[in-house]
Design an enzyme around this catalytic site. Structure first.
Site, PDB file in Angstrom:
ATOM      1  N   CYS A 170       0.823  -1.221   0.000  1.00  6.58           N
ATOM      2  CA  CYS A 170       0.000   0.000   0.000  1.00  6.58           C
ATOM      3  C   CYS A 170       0.854   1.268   0.000  1.00  6.58           C
ATOM      4  CB  CYS A 170      -0.930   0.011   1.209  1.00  6.58           C
ATOM      5  SG  CYS A 170      -1.922  -1.466   1.331  1.00  6.58           S
TER       6      CYS A 170
ATOM      7  N   CYS B 190     -13.104   0.410   8.512  1.00 10.94           N
ATOM      8  CA  CYS B 190     -12.201  -0.062   7.450  1.00 10.94           C
ATOM      9  C   CYS B 190     -12.193   0.903   6.276  1.00 10.94           C
ATOM     10  CB  CYS B 190     -12.673  -1.415   6.916  1.00 10.94           C
ATOM     11  SG  CYS B 190     -12.879  -2.678   8.172  1.00 10.94           S
ATOM     12  N   SER B 191     -11.039   1.036   5.639  1.00  9.02           N
ATOM     13  CA  SER B 191     -11.011   1.702   4.333  1.00  9.02           C
ATOM     14  C   SER B 191     -11.659   0.736   3.338  1.00  9.02           C
ATOM     15  CB  SER B 191      -9.570   2.012   3.923  1.00  9.02           C
ATOM     16  OG  SER B 191      -8.821   0.817   3.839  1.00  9.02           O
TER      17      SER B 191
ATOM     18  N   LYS C  84     -10.038   6.142   4.612  1.00  8.34           N
ATOM     19  CA  LYS C  84     -11.349   5.693   5.099  1.00  8.34           C
ATOM     20  C   LYS C  84     -12.496   6.184   4.219  1.00  8.34           C
ATOM     21  CE  LYS C  84     -14.522   3.951   7.235  1.00  8.34           C
ATOM     22  NZ  LYS C  84     -15.167   3.981   5.946  1.00  8.34           N
TER      23      LYS C  84
ATOM     24  N   HIS D  38      -9.175   3.869  -0.954  1.00 13.81           N
ATOM     25  CA  HIS D  38      -7.802   3.367  -0.855  1.00 13.81           C
ATOM     26  C   HIS D  38      -7.477   2.422  -2.022  1.00 13.81           C
ATOM     27  CE1 HIS D  38      -4.069   2.096   0.762  1.00 13.81           C
ATOM     28  NE2 HIS D  38      -4.473   1.142   1.574  1.00 13.81           N
TER      29      HIS D  38
END
Ligand code: COA
Length: 388
Positions: free
Chosen positions: A87, A210-211, A332, A336
């Protein structure tokens, strides 16, 4: 080393982009950045692109050359390199571009980040993301990234008394900011109650902690600072760049609540910029899960270890707080698309410093920090920027 400036930015909307191909996303972000920087193909010395797993998400590897082709530059034979660090791939590409200019090798570099994650569906996306964790000790036993960050959250709650409400407040804040960002995946505010009531993904993290799984691309143009004003009257200088690594697995760490890669990358960036955490006016941090933002503000030195939850309660990190964090909506709410995230963070910091962040513009932004993490903390990149 030479100074380096951002002279152009380009972003696609983040989200579930079923009507756009991988190539179209690259072309859209890249052409916007090139237009913004007022440059032409012949000005570009090199191209760096970050993508975590284009091979598994869209069956396309070898995307350095593809990005050059899609941008219409194949005939110019520009060196084009793909960079990978889970990421953190996007900010690694930024750093490679930065180093290539700082070293004197290049004058103008295009940096891109791309991921199109939704085409494979949720289960496969989770499996692909888990390839960035430790296969032997984590993924093999079924630990997904939500599960890994849930372990960090549980330990943080145990050691420091952090609460589920404090985690939820991170999501509420970032959705409020995302609601002001036309490029964000989620542009609606959410209530504390809805975060707390959301389906549990991995205790204590619910769906809203969670994203999301996202598609999107981002691009910036970097230029030797002494030439930047030939192209734009609003260049933004990179005054610190740090990168660090750590174990892939959580159990290898000295403390699972501290991302030492963040601590070390930040130290490197602060030292180069001759700054302390107190000098930073706002930050984009890697909030892949709500607990990650709490750990980030601690590990970047904005608050003491264990006091991240309290800082959220005190509203320090809201848009009108003393240290706004994730003005873009963060991972978020903005979304992402993993390879694009690190580049998009630099774009948000640049827009804020240029005074072009629209409804989410903060007052008097002086020094902005971008913090991007790969995996659960095995790779971290930190950049600090200021307007020239
Ligand atoms: N935040 C807010 N809303 C979300 C969301 C999120 N993270 N994920 C999904 N949603 C919404 C969807 O838009 C959808 O809304 P709709 O019904 O109004 O269209 C609904 O919730 C259900 O979406 P769905 O795609 O079925 O969710 P899911 O259960 O398949 O996936 C997660 C949810 C949290 C498991 C998934 O987003 C995920 O895996 N996130 C983590 C990604 C990750 O690990 N990234 C790397 C970090 S290191």
């Amino acid at each position: 080393m030479r100074d380096v400036a951002v002279i152009g930015v380009g972003l696609t909307k983040f989200g579930e982009l079923w009507d756009k191909s991988f190539r179209q996303l690259i072309a859209e972000a890249g052409s916007k950045a090139i237009l913004d920087a007022n440059i032409e193909g012949k000005d570009i010395d090199a191209l760096y692109v970050g993508s975590m797993s284009s091979g598994r998400f869209v069956d396309q590897e070898h995307i350095g050359a593809l990005v050059a082709e899609v941008s219409g530059f194949s005939h110019l034979h520009i060196p084009a390199t793909r960079v990978e660090g889970a990421c953190a791939s996007g900010s690694l590409a930024v750093r490679e571009g930065y180093l290539s200019i700082a070293s004197g090798m290049n004058d103008i570099v295009v940096v891109g980040g791309i991921e199109k994650m939704n085409d494979v569906g949720g289960t496969a996306a989770t499996e692909i993301l888990a390839t960035a964790s430790d296969q032997e000790w984590e993924a093999f036993f079924g630990a997904t990234f939500p599960a890994i960050y849930a372990m960090i959250a549980t330990r943080h709650m145990h050691d420091y008394g952090t609460t589920k409400e404090q985690l939820a407040q991170v999501a509420v804040k970032n959705h409020a900011n995302g609601a002001l960002n036309p490029y964000a995946q989620y542009q609606s505010p959410i209530s504390l109650e809805s975060v707390l009531k959301a389906t549990t993904v991995a205790y204590p993290l619910g769906l809203m902690d969670c994203s999301p799984v996202s598609d999107g691309a981002a691009s910036i143009i970097l230029c030797a600072a002494d030439k930047a004003k030939n192209y734009t009257d609003k260049p933004v200088k990179i005054i610190g760049s740090g990168q660090a690594s750590d174990t892939l697995s959580l159990h290898g760490r000295r403390d699972i609540c501290t991302l030492d890669a963040t601590v070390y990358a930040a130290k490197m960036a602060y030292k180069q910029a001759n700054l302390t955490p107190k000098d930073i006016s706002f930050a984009e941090v890697h909030d892949c899960f709500t607990i990650a933002e709490i750990c980030a503000i601690e590990d970047l030195g904005f608050v003491k270890k264990g006091e991240g939850g309290k800082a959220i309660d005190q509203k320090i990190t809201t848009l009108d707080g003393s240290l706004p964090v994730n003005t873009s909506g963060g991972l978020k709410a903005k979304g992402h698309p993993v390879g694009a995230t690190g580049v998009a963070q630099i774009i948000e910091v640049t827009l804020q410093l240029r005074g072009e962040a629209g409804k989410r513009q903060i007052k008097d932004p002086k020094k902005g920090l971008a913090h991007n993490v790969g995996g659960s903390g095995a790779t971290c990149v930190v950049h600090i920027l200021e307007a020239m």
